[in-house]
Scaffold this motif. Structure first.
Motif: not given
Length: 257
Positions: A12-25, A59-69
């Motif tokens: 996640l530290a490598d994503v260059p912008d918000a669109e790239a973050l959303c695509r990754l998630l 929205l995508l960060l807090c609903t991602d399985h990486r942070w389910k717990r």
């Protein structure tokens, strides 16, 4: 402009912008649990400088399985950054009360191939026009629903009856989280609606809403009533909690426990 970045093994530290973050998630599904600070630091890095799409990222960060717990903590810490304004928090809350959160994005994020799963019969991958928009659905964890219910009530974005109706229409655990969140908003409601919410929670078949309602009675100074209800509760832990009221000062539980 569409980002030329494509997800791979990058963090996640490598994503260059918000669109790239959303695509990754959306396209990179991982069951590996990460600490909340990873999500929050990424959100702050991308949106402190004013990049658009703040609600989508949250929205995508807090609903991602990486942070389910730890979804509740991720959401709380994102809100605490102050980056989302009131209107954006309202938009986020309303989405988190949906049966499933929905995010629309280009089909090309999946290289134009969409696989529809049907347990009754195998399906062939279906090719779509890469220029088309498709919608991905996201699970909404209970702590997110509690925050959302409290938010829409405090901000007068929905009536208590509407929120409780939504709770009835969701799976038991999700509905219970919404009812508990509604109870946390009780002090911001008029007396009639506050009683409506608390009385509804006291009759709930899940422990969480009943415990939240009992704590609200304590906050209102109705200690005797809370003790009596706790003493006859179906759940042993709540009965013990009621007994301890006589010797311990009650405290309001955290929404994100």
């Amino acid at each position: 402009m569409t980002s030329m970045w494509s997800p791979g093994e990058e963090s996640l530290a490598d994503v260059p912008d918000a669109e790239a973050l959303c695509r990754l998630l959306v396209t990179s599904i991982s069951a590996r649990q990460l600490t909340p600070s990873v999500a929050v630091d990424t959100f702050r890095r991308l949106h402190d400088v004013g990049q658009p799409g703040r609600v989508d990222s949250a929205l995508l960060l807090c609903t991602d399985h990486r942070w389910k717990r730890t979804s509740g903590r991720v959401l709380a810490d994102i809100v605490a950054t102050g980056i989302l304004d009131d209107a954006e928090q309202d938009e986020l809350a309303e989405e988190l009360l949906s049966y499933k959160a929905r995010y629309t994005h280009p089909a090309e994020w999946f290289n134009g191939v969409v696989i529809e799963l049907d347990l009754g019969a195998p399906q062939e991958p279906q090719r779509t026009d890469p220029s088309e928009q498709v919608t991905s659905e996201r699970e909404v964890w209970p702590p997110l629903r509690s925050w959302a219910a409290e938010r829409v009530l405090v901000r007068n974005r929905a009536t208590p009856k509407d929120v409780l109706t939504r709770a009835r229409g969701l799976p038991a655990r999700d509905g219970a989280a919404i009812v508990a969140g509604a109870v946390h908003a009780a002090d911001e409601l008029d007396a009639e609606n506050a009683r409506l919410v608390v009385d509804f929670a006291l009759q709930h078949n899940q422990n969480g809403p009943r415990k939240a309602a009992l704590e609200q009675l304590i906050a209102w100074g109705e200690i005797d009533r809370a003790q009596a209800l706790a003493a006859s509760d179906r759940d042993a832990s709540i009965r013990v909690w009621g007994e301890n009221l006589r010797t311990e000062a009650p405290t309001q539980s955290s929404l994100f426990d």
